[in-house]
Design a protein around this motif. Structure first.
Motif, mmCIF file in Angstrom:
data_model
loop_
_atom_site.group_PDB
_atom_site.id
_atom_site.type_symbol
_atom_site.label_atom_id
_atom_site.label_comp_id
_atom_site.label_asym_id
_atom_site.label_seq_id
_atom_site.Cartn_x
_atom_site.Cartn_y
_atom_site.Cartn_z
ATOM 1 N N ASP A 114 0.811 -1.212 0.000
ATOM 2 C CA ASP A 114 0.000 0.000 0.000
ATOM 3 C C ASP A 114 0.852 1.273 0.000
ATOM 4 O O ASP A 114 0.306 2.375 0.071
ATOM 5 N N GLU A 115 2.175 1.143 -0.043
ATOM 6 C CA GLU A 115 3.129 2.250 -0.094
ATOM 7 C C GLU A 115 3.078 3.139 1.143
ATOM 8 O O GLU A 115 3.571 4.263 1.130
ATOM 9 N N ARG A 116 2.528 2.634 2.227
ATOM 10 C CA ARG A 116 2.482 3.426 3.465
ATOM 11 C C ARG A 116 3.750 3.274 4.284
ATOM 12 O O ARG A 116 4.020 4.111 5.151
ATOM 13 N N TYR A 117 4.514 2.231 4.028
ATOM 14 C CA TYR A 117 5.711 1.971 4.829
ATOM 15 C C TYR A 117 6.888 1.692 3.912
ATOM 16 O O TYR A 117 6.737 1.181 2.797
ATOM 17 N N LEU A 118 8.065 2.021 4.429
ATOM 18 C CA LEU A 118 9.311 1.765 3.729
ATOM 19 C C LEU A 118 10.202 0.946 4.646
ATOM 20 O O LEU A 118 10.487 1.346 5.778
ATOM 21 N N LEU A 119 10.620 -0.223 4.162
ATOM 22 C CA LEU A 119 11.451 -1.139 4.944
ATOM 23 C C LEU A 119 12.901 -0.985 4.483
ATOM 24 O O LEU A 119 13.209 -1.171 3.297
ATOM 25 N N ILE A 120 13.786 -0.650 5.416
ATOM 26 C CA ILE A 120 15.189 -0.403 5.104
ATOM 27 C C ILE A 120 16.035 -1.421 5.856
ATOM 28 O O ILE A 120 15.833 -1.644 7.059
ATOM 29 N N THR A 121 16.977 -2.023 5.157
ATOM 30 C CA THR A 121 17.846 -3.030 5.748
ATOM 31 C C THR A 121 19.109 -2.366 6.275
ATOM 32 O O THR A 121 19.845 -1.715 5.522
ATOM 33 N N HIS A 428 18.272 5.283 -1.946
ATOM 34 C CA HIS A 428 19.193 5.085 -0.820
ATOM 35 C C HIS A 428 20.515 5.714 -1.203
ATOM 36 O O HIS A 428 21.122 5.363 -2.222
ATOM 37 N N LEU A 429 20.983 6.671 -0.381
ATOM 38 C CA LEU A 429 22.235 7.374 -0.623
ATOM 39 C C LEU A 429 23.307 6.835 0.313
ATOM 40 O O LEU A 429 23.006 6.332 1.402
ATOM 41 N N SER A 433 21.419 7.767 4.326
ATOM 42 C CA SER A 433 20.104 8.401 4.272
ATOM 43 C C SER A 433 19.290 7.773 3.148
ATOM 44 O O SER A 433 19.835 7.134 2.238
ATOM 45 N N ALA A 434 17.976 7.951 3.227
ATOM 46 C CA ALA A 434 17.054 7.458 2.205
ATOM 47 C C ALA A 434 15.928 8.459 2.063
ATOM 48 O O ALA A 434 15.565 9.142 3.027
ATOM 49 N N MET A 435 15.380 8.546 0.867
ATOM 50 C CA MET A 435 14.268 9.463 0.623
ATOM 51 C C MET A 435 13.310 8.840 -0.364
ATOM 52 O O MET A 435 13.669 7.937 -1.129
ATOM 53 N N THR A 446 9.382 11.793 1.842
ATOM 54 C CA THR A 446 9.874 11.079 3.023
ATOM 55 C C THR A 446 11.388 11.199 3.046
ATOM 56 O O THR A 446 12.033 11.094 1.998
ATOM 57 N N TYR A 447 11.941 11.412 4.242
ATOM 58 C CA TYR A 447 13.403 11.490 4.366
ATOM 59 C C TYR A 447 13.815 10.833 5.674
ATOM 60 O O TYR A 447 13.267 11.137 6.738
ATOM 61 N N VAL A 448 14.760 9.928 5.577
ATOM 62 C CA VAL A 448 15.287 9.204 6.731
ATOM 63 C C VAL A 448 16.801 9.356 6.721
ATOM 64 O O VAL A 448 17.439 9.129 5.685
#
Length: 971
Positions: A114-121, A428-429, A433-435, A446-448
């Motif tokens: 649903d594109e509501r969440y972003l899973l980052i490893t 993913h940079l 960081s990720a956006m 979104t920015y992490v």
């Protein structure tokens, strides 16, 4: 490693004089110096250097062996915590938190359906972020590091993660040692029960939903190492994982580094250097009863360059029998020298009966100067999206050949992912960081951002596939410059570079940026350039060498947090100095002559922590050349800084009004402008100038450090050559040197701190010296280690707990450099006791240690970009922990249930009348008054500790609710 010396005890003398003055204010009374010989002074000050015969402290009744010391003195047993890879001591005095943060791996981020969440490893966890507000929703810690049979830490790492194709609430994660986790990322379950397969090393993994007995099940295609020069693709389903035996799909005579699949397992693509291997499913139209029925036909062909990334876009069609088959496949690869090759309708160009296909001519696209780190198809197949070290996102329109650019990103683009609906791109940079970008406006939604310090990766960079004229840094050789603002202790200020690769191309890491990291939200909230930087320009010379940026070597905030002092240093690389060599000058001498050292003073805005450069001091310490600034410290009671250079001069820096034509200047908003200048210079006595000391050459390398006393009345300056430094006691009011104390250090000075009436000096010895009694309280000798390990030795003091911490890499005779696998140990001492309060081994190198502001404890940052909190047991409620670990969903059960009928407006009049009657009865029983809470009561709760060390949110809630629910006493 430290060798425990027999500590020299002090008498139980009072730390205050008769008038109640502190040791830093009290002038030490002694006989005139001419009546005290140097030998007497050394005999008085120098600690014992020989350990006891049995290697233990003489007066320690219960000692034991330790990995940090030759022996320990607390008698505690060693425990092992395999979940986070620690080796800890059983002590009730101090506790260490679980690691927080980490480094994002070179693995594609994953969108939920649903594109509501972003899973980052990450390197040790899976972190789930909300795409609506960029907040961390859940952190699933994975016990990646484990202990082998020899009780030594091995170095497994996560190599792949993929969303379950049949159950989108689950995630598959593969580790290099053969462990595979099946996680429910919505709840965090499954982290403690991984599957294990018998394999030498897992290289990559992909997951497809395969129709097995008319039921969609996940099948894992695992690329695993077979021999030193060969690899295999093995398929596993749940039953095969439980049996630890899968179906062998294909064996290669080389080592592919990438594995991708598509169309429900009907197509497999593996890349090995300059070769592509294409596997198509044979069992078309047949019922697949298990992975044993999967049969593939493989074809291989060469490509023009080394493959760094690839993406598949299959087009499916429905058969007459209702099945699905591949109509055609488009394939794109990115290569190490910047080219992109597009293979349209690839399957039709493969020979039907030959295992080795002939040359296939692709379409070439070339814009990138260096390796293509990621390339993806758009959802409709009309565009390609690529990125690399140029920090530019490139959109290729295939029909027209036109290009669109999104330039000036903060770092190298490592991974690109197109969302399931095609409405967003996730980037993913390599600056951790990720956006998420919207495809319509190309604006971030979104920015992490995590800690952006330099780390050592588990696998080499894509840039290293091609030989360059420069070499990336493969070790941690310099400490991470870190500090905190006294007025905002929940934020850390770290000196970082323009990404992992851009900051690791010189002899030492370049760190021209200041990252502001908020620990309460565990997000990077800002980044400011405080040295010369080239983030948006071509940072390569015409010969292909990177342009080296400056690095920040020292940094300190003023006591009120309004000013920041920083030191940055730059010197040209040796490769650029050959035309400048004249006479007998060496390259090193010319490089030192042309180096640039700046002392800068910044004004900190209270609202947003932005920095404004107020003064830049060129060559703050200068003789015949620019001298290195060894240390910069701030006065604890006034807006004043002190600096020490290799010229042996201590300079005090103070602000003053900026004037023009004799009049004070003001800013745009009417506030007075200030500038910084040297208010006093104090020349320190060299060791060679003291009585009976050995003469040393002026060119002898010297080291030093500074420390203010707690009341700011005294500045302690340790300075001198490695043969013997001197501690000078400087009166900050007059600049007079009140005393000089030799023989408190051995070798190079690594740090000095003042704590109450004690002085802690870290060199090749750790010495605690009592200023009042003029005696060494205790001393420890550090074992011999490499130069890199000496640079990574840290000292921090905490005045609230009257303790100090020492962290250093564990010496390894077989490893001169601090490469991957190096570990550190941290020891906490009380200033009043020589017995260590805590001995802790960390699985990574500790790069920074600083005290927790307004709380008793320390904060450590390691080479994996993780933060650790070290606190006293009494401060356990304040232990640093991320908000995602507070189990807010479970706390909802504490809320009283609401009557749904009343909430929906369905309550009857009688029910409402009864409820009003109940309220009236309660009012009759008690005299209800509006609660009045004094602001200082709330301040006591919320200011008890910095945000990153606060008590759990539930405890704070009950404390606040208690203030408002307290009934007034009845008379």
């Amino acid at each position: 490693m430290v060798e425990l010396r027999t500590p020299r005890k002090t008498s139980k003398a009072s730390k205050m004089d008769a008038n109640g003055e502190t040791a830093s204010l009290k002038k030490r009374k002694r006989e005139p110096k001419e009546e005290t010989t140097a030998s007497q002074k050394r005999q008085r000050s120098k600690p014992k250097t020989q350990p006891a015969a049995n290697g233990t402290v003489d007066d320690a009744a219960d000692s034991q062996e330790s990995t940090l010391f030759e022996q320990t003195t607390n008698g505690d047993l060693e425990l092992t915590d395999a979940s986070n890879g620690l080796t800890t001591r059983d002590t009730s005095a101090w506790k260490v938190s679980n690691p927080m943060g980490g480094r994002m791996l070179d693995i594609d981020p994953i969108f939920s359906l649903d594109e509501r969440y972003l899973l980052i490893t990450y390197n040790t966890s899976i972190q789930v972020y909300s795409t609506e507000d960029s907040l961390l929703v859940r952190r699933i810690t994975l016990p990646v590091t484990k202990l082998d049979s020899g009780a030594e830490l091995s170095s497994p790492h996560i190599v792949a993660s993929a969303l379950s194709a049949s159950a989108p609430d689950f995630l598959w994660v593969a580790c290099s040692d053969g462990r595979i986790w099946h996680l429910n990322w919505t709840t965090g379950e499954g982290a403690e029960t991984p599957f294990t397969i018998d394999v030498k090393k897992v290289l990559d993994m992909t997951v497809e939903s395969v129709d097995i007995r008319d039921k969609q099940e996940d099948v894992l295609f695992v690329l695993q190492k077979f021999t030193k020069s060969s690899a295999q693709i093995v398929a596993y389903d749940l039953k095969a994982l439980q049996k630890k035996t899968g179906k062998l799909i294909h064996t290669y005579d080389e080592n592919p580094q990438l594995l991708r699949s598509a169309a429900g397992g009907r197509l497999i693509v593996a890349a090995a250097k300059e070769t592509l291997h294409i596997g198509t499913l044979k069992s078309k139209g047949k019922t697949v009863k298990g992975v044993d029925d999967l049969e593939y036909a493989f074809h291989s062909f060469g490509v023009p360059d080394l493959v760094t990334c690839l993406d598949i876009r299959p087009t499916l069609q429905t058969t007459k029998k209702g099945g699905v088959e591949i109509q055609f496949v488009d394939l794109v690869i990115g290569c190490a020298r910047g080219a992109i090759y597009v293979y349209g309708d690839l399957l039709s160009k493969l020979p039907g009966n030959a295992t080795k296909a002939g040359p296939i001519q692709p379409r070439k696209l070339h814009w990138h100067r260096r390796a293509v780190h990621s390339v993806k198809w758009s959802e409709d197949g009309n565009y390609l999206i690529s990125g690399g070290a140029e920090t530019v996102l490139v959109l290729w329109q295939l029909d027209t050949g036109k290009r669109e650019f999104l330039p000036h990103l903060s770092a190298t683009i490592e991974n690109i992912v197109v969302s399931p609906k095609g409405s967003s791109y996730a980037l993913h940079l390599d600056d951790n960081s990720a956006m998420v970008l919207s495809t319509a406006e190309m604006k971030p939604t979104t920015y992490v951002s995590g800690i952006q310090s330099l780390v050592l990766s588990d696998k080499p960079s894509k840039e290293s596939l091609v030989r360059r004229v420069w070499r990336s840094v493969d070790e941690i050789s310099t400490p991470l410059i870190t500090t905190s603002n006294p007025t905002n202790p929940s934020q850390l200020f770290l000196c970082v570079g323009n990404g992992q690769q851009a900051s690791s191309t010189g002899n030492a890491p370049s760190t021209p940026l200041l990252q502001v990291f908020d620990v309460s939200s565990f997000q990077g909230v800002g980044k400011h350039p405080i040295a010369r930087t080239n983030p948006t320009d071509a940072n390569m010379t015409s010969q292909g060498a990177p342009i080296i940026e400056p690095r920040v070597t020292k940094m300190a905030f003023s006591h009120d947090g309004k000013w920041l002092a920083s030191v940055d240093e730059w010197q040209p690389p040796e490769r650029d100095l050959e035309p400048l060599l004249t006479g007998s000058k060496t390259t090193c001498e010319v490089s030192r002559e042309r180096r640039e050292i700046y002392l800068k003073f910044w004004e900190v805005e209270a609202e947003d922590n932005s920095l404004q450069l107020v003064s830049r001091i060129n060559e703050a310490h200068f003789t015949t050349e620019s001298e290195t600034i060894l240390d910069v410290v701030s006065d604890p009671i006034s807006s004043r800084f002190a600096s020490l250079g290799t010229d042996g001069v201590v300079r005090f820096w103070s602000p003053k009004l900026r004037r023009k034509d004799g009049l004070a200047t003001t800013g745009p908003e009417g506030h007075q402008l200030r500038t910084w200048s040297c208010s006093r210079a104090v020349e320190l006595p060299a060791y060679g100038q003291l009585e009976e000391a050995v003469e040393v050459s002026p060119k002898t390398p010297r080291s030093g450090a500074l420390a203010f006393s707690e009341d700011g009345s005294v500045l302690f300056a340790a300075y001198g050559p490695s043969s013997g430094a001197v501690v000078a006691v400087i009166d900050t009011a007059t600049g007079a040197i009140r005393d000089t104390i030799p023989n408190l250090s051995r070798g190079e000075i690594r740090g000095i701190e003042a704590l109450s009436s004690s002085l802690i000096i870290l060199s090749e010895d750790l010495t605690v010296y009592d200023i009042v009694s003029d005696e060494v309280q205790y001393s420890f000798a550090l074992k011999e280690t490499s130069e890199a390990a000496k640079q990574m030795t840290h000292l921090a003091v905490n005045s609230e707990s009257r303790s100090f911490a020492v962290a250093a890499p564990i010496p390894n005779s077989s490893q001169e450099k601090l490469k991957k696998g190096a570990k550190s140990e941290l020891v906490v001492f009380s200033v009043d006791e020589e017995v260590p309060q805590l001995i802790q081994t960390f699985p990574q190198v500790i790069t920074a240690v600083l005290p927790s502001t307004n709380s008793a404890g320390f904060v450590a940052v390691d080479s994996a970009a993780q933060i650790w909190s070290i606190t006293e047991s009494g401060e356990q409620a304040r232990m640093l922990q991320p908000l995602a670990d507070l189990n807010m969903e479970e706390s909802k059960a504490l809320v009283a249930p609401v009557d749904l009928a009343i909430e929906d407006g369905e309550a009857s009049d009688e029910e409402m009348h009864d409820a009003d009657a109940d309220v009236e009865m309660e009012d009759d029983d008690y005299d209800v008054h509006q609660a009045v809470v004094a602001p200082q009561k709330l301040a006591e709760i919320f200011n008890a500790a910095p945000a990153f060390a606060m008590a759990p949110i539930e405890d704070i809630f009950y404390q606040v609710a208690g203030l408002f629910s307290t009934r007034p006493s009845t008379i």
